[in-house]
Design a protein around this motif. Structure first.
Motif, PDB file in Angstrom:
ATOM      1  N   ALA A   1       0.781  -1.239   0.000  1.00 40.62           N
ATOM      2  CA  ALA A   1       0.000   0.000   0.000  1.00 40.62           C
ATOM      3  C   ALA A   1       0.810   1.285   0.000  1.00 40.62           C
ATOM      4  O   ALA A   1       0.334   2.319   0.459  1.00 40.62           O
ATOM      5  N   TRP A   2       2.041   1.249  -0.500  1.00 38.47           N
ATOM      6  CA  TRP A   2       2.868   2.440  -0.671  1.00 38.47           C
ATOM      7  C   TRP A   2       3.240   3.133   0.651  1.00 38.47           C
ATOM      8  O   TRP A   2       3.909   4.159   0.639  1.00 38.47           O
ATOM      9  N   ALA A   3       2.811   2.602   1.782  1.00 40.33           N
ATOM     10  CA  ALA A   3       2.992   3.333   3.041  1.00 40.33           C
ATOM     11  C   ALA A   3       3.645   2.513   4.150  1.00 40.33           C
ATOM     12  O   ALA A   3       4.125   3.089   5.121  1.00 40.33           O
ATOM     13  N   VAL A   4       3.658   1.187   4.037  1.00 39.39           N
ATOM     14  CA  VAL A   4       4.197   0.358   5.106  1.00 39.39           C
ATOM     15  C   VAL A   4       5.055  -0.758   4.509  1.00 39.39           C
ATOM     16  O   VAL A   4       5.167  -0.921   3.305  1.00 39.39           O
TER      17      VAL A   4
ATOM     18  N   GLY B   1       6.601   1.466   9.368  1.00 43.73           N
ATOM     19  CA  GLY B   1       5.567   2.446   9.076  1.00 43.73           C
ATOM     20  C   GLY B   1       4.202   2.182   9.668  1.00 43.73           C
ATOM     21  O   GLY B   1       3.249   2.886   9.338  1.00 43.73           O
ATOM     22  N   PHE B   2       4.069   1.191  10.552  1.00 45.04           N
ATOM     23  CA  PHE B   2       2.742   0.854  11.058  1.00 45.04           C
ATOM     24  C   PHE B   2       2.210   1.855  12.086  1.00 45.04           C
ATOM     25  O   PHE B   2       1.055   1.764  12.486  1.00 45.04           O
ATOM     26  N   ASP B   3       3.054   2.789  12.518  1.00 46.50           N
ATOM     27  CA  ASP B   3       2.591   3.771  13.493  1.00 46.50           C
ATOM     28  C   ASP B   3       2.303   5.126  12.837  1.00 46.50           C
ATOM     29  O   ASP B   3       2.136   6.129  13.510  1.00 46.50           O
ATOM     30  N   LYS B   4       2.225   5.168  11.518  1.00 41.90           N
ATOM     31  CA  LYS B   4       1.991   6.419  10.815  1.00 41.90           C
ATOM     32  C   LYS B   4       0.544   6.886  10.988  1.00 41.90           C
ATOM     33  O   LYS B   4      -0.372   6.073  11.133  1.00 41.90           O
ATOM     34  N   ASP B   5       0.377   8.194  10.895  1.00 44.19           N
ATOM     35  CA  ASP B   5      -0.956   8.770  10.956  1.00 44.19           C
ATOM     36  C   ASP B   5      -1.558   8.835   9.549  1.00 44.19           C
ATOM     37  O   ASP B   5      -2.042   9.863   9.098  1.00 44.19           O
ATOM     38  N   VAL B   6      -1.464   7.731   8.829  1.00 44.19           N
ATOM     39  CA  VAL B   6      -2.056   7.626   7.498  1.00 44.19           C
ATOM     40  C   VAL B   6      -2.671   6.241   7.363  1.00 44.19           C
ATOM     41  O   VAL B   6      -2.276   5.307   8.056  1.00 44.19           O
ATOM     42  N   GLU B   7      -3.641   6.134   6.478  1.00 40.65           N
ATOM     43  CA  GLU B   7      -4.232   4.833   6.194  1.00 40.65           C
ATOM     44  C   GLU B   7      -3.562   4.281   4.941  1.00 40.65           C
ATOM     45  O   GLU B   7      -3.703   4.868   3.862  1.00 40.65           O
ATOM     46  N   PRO B   8      -2.818   3.194   5.045  1.00 39.86           N
ATOM     47  CA  PRO B   8      -2.111   2.643   3.888  1.00 39.86           C
ATOM     48  C   PRO B   8      -3.048   2.391   2.712  1.00 39.86           C
ATOM     49  O   PRO B   8      -4.153   1.868   2.868  1.00 39.86           O
ATOM     50  N   GLY B   9      -2.596   2.772   1.539  1.00 40.01           N
ATOM     51  CA  GLY B   9      -3.344   2.483   0.328  1.00 40.01           C
ATOM     52  C   GLY B   9      -4.411   3.481  -0.045  1.00 40.01           C
ATOM     53  O   GLY B   9      -4.963   3.406  -1.145  1.00 40.01           O
TER      54      GLY B   9
END
Length: 411
Positions: free
Chosen positions: A140-143, A297-305
């Motif tokens: 998902a580009w984020a994690v 990246g699992f603690d980011k303030d974003v929703e993956p994907g």
């Protein structure tokens, strides 16, 4: 996601669930019980049909692209570790590869931050193929990160003489889609510059990846001569590749947006502190990921994907941005040979959009192979690949495609 997890694990375990059903039916015969026979027999039949559908769903394009007898044109020594068929009960053990972790392939300007990769080289007794396969992880580009569930595949491919470069590219929100594509192109440039060191031909580099990684691989491969997608320090350099493999990578971001229901989702921005964010992560995820949870990246303030944050709006508001970062927008006659592997039940990537990309490639006369796996969902290749029929079928395709990229000039 719970239903997806149940489905994907049941699919991977289907050979053993088939045998379990068969055993229950046999017990029903030995100890006369119509109920056991019915339960066991119907279960065994269900999973037998599932395995058959996966292993007999045909690839489209191998024969049309490389000739009806394409397999016979691959040298015998290259086929020593090929899977003999689309499904084997247990993935054969491969010889240990030469593995180097955390090699820097690029340093971010004005900083000491290095982008890392792992290099997998063939065992010393295996003849090198001269091909490098640059792999981009999904999620998902984020994690997530390199070296995530791919070791079985990489060992299998290094046994066939290939060099694997497993890349950890920057993730959102630290960078955007353009920055990720730039990271991929820096990886291609690095491998070309290190061709002599790793014994590969710079004209035999194949990009590939799964999910988000498949999307980035396609986008980077199709824009090799596009200055808009080239980092400023690499403009004018040859960043082309000879082939690209996408495992369920999004090909059209508008299709992805609607296919996985992002138009129905209303996000709420969290205002919690960093320590509180980790507490929000499901306990089973924390246990699975372990101490690497922040780095991945699992603690980011974003929703993956979620595409709206990455493209600053919905397709209705930002149609040009969605088109700009969709691989299907860049199909042209000189695109590299392409392999598309897609589950027909994928809940995230649109199978219809993957088909549309394939037909667009064929129309432009680009050599392309499509395998639409029946009854198969997203991330199928990463779950229990030793025994999964769908993972074996994907490996069967990948190994043959890479061998053809090595020997294409002889076909």
């Amino acid at each position: 996601m719970i239903l997806w997890a149940i489905k994907i694990f049941a699919s991977a375990l289907s050979p053993f669930l088939f045998l379990t059903g068969l055993l229950i039916a046999v017990l029903g015969i030995v100890f006369p019980s119509g109920l056991l026979i019915a339960i066991g027999g119907s279960g065994a039949l269900l999973f037998l049909v599932h395995i058959t559908k996966i292993t007999q769903s045909p690839s489209t394009g191998f024969e049309n692209t490389f000739g009806r007898e394409y397999v016979t044109k691959i040298p015998k020594n290259r086929k020593s570790f090929f899977l003999p068929k689309r499904y084997v009960l247990w993935l054969p053990k491969s010889p240990e590869a030469n593995f180097e972790a955390d090699i820097s392939f690029y340093t971010l300007p004005n900083s000491e931050r290095k982008l890392l990769c792992d290099i997998w080289q063939p065992p010393s007794h295996i003849e090198p193929s001269g091909l490098a396969f640059i792999y981009l992880h999904g999620s998902a580009w984020a994690v997530w990160d390199k070296d995530g569930g791919t070791r079985k595949l990489f060992r299998h491919l290094t046994a066939q003489g290939h060099v694997i470069m497993d890349v950890a590219y920057l993730l959102f929100p630290e960078t955007n889609f353009m920055g990720m594509v730039h990271d991929v192109k820096h990886a291609v440039n690095w491998m070309k510059n290190h061709a002599d060191i790793y014994g590969i031909d710079p004209n035999r580099i194949v990009l590939g990846g799964a999910s988000a990684g498949g999307h980035l691989a396609l986008l980077a491969a199709y824009t090799s001569g596009n200055d808009v997608f080239s980092p400023s320090d690499l403009k004018g350099l040859d960043l082309s590749v000879s082939g690209v493999i996408s495992l369920y990578g999004p090909t059209d971001l508008v299709a992805t947006y609607y296919h996985c229901g992002q138009d129905m989702v209303h996000k709420k921005k969290s205002q919690k502190k960093e320590m509180e964010k980790t507490a929000e992560i499901p306990l089973w995820v924390q246990k699975m990921v372990g101490k690497q949870i922040r780095r991945l990246g699992f603690d980011k303030d974003v929703e993956p994907g979620m595409l709206e944050p990455m493209l600053d709006g919905s397709p209705m508001k930002k149609s040009e941005a969605y088109a700009q970062f969709s691989p299907i927008s860049y199909v042209h006659k000189d695109c590299p040979d392409t392999m598309l592997i897609q589950g027909e039940h994928d809940i995230i990537t649109s199978p219809k959009a993957t088909l549309e990309l394939y037909f667009e490639l064929i129309e432009k006369k680009v050599p392309a192979v499509l395998h639409m796996l029946s009854q198969t969902d997203h991330a199928f290749d990463l779950i229990l690949p030793k025994i999964s029929p769908s993972a074996h079928s994907a490996i069967y395709d990948i190994e043959r495609f890479l061998a053809l990229m090595v020997h294409k000039n002889h076909l």
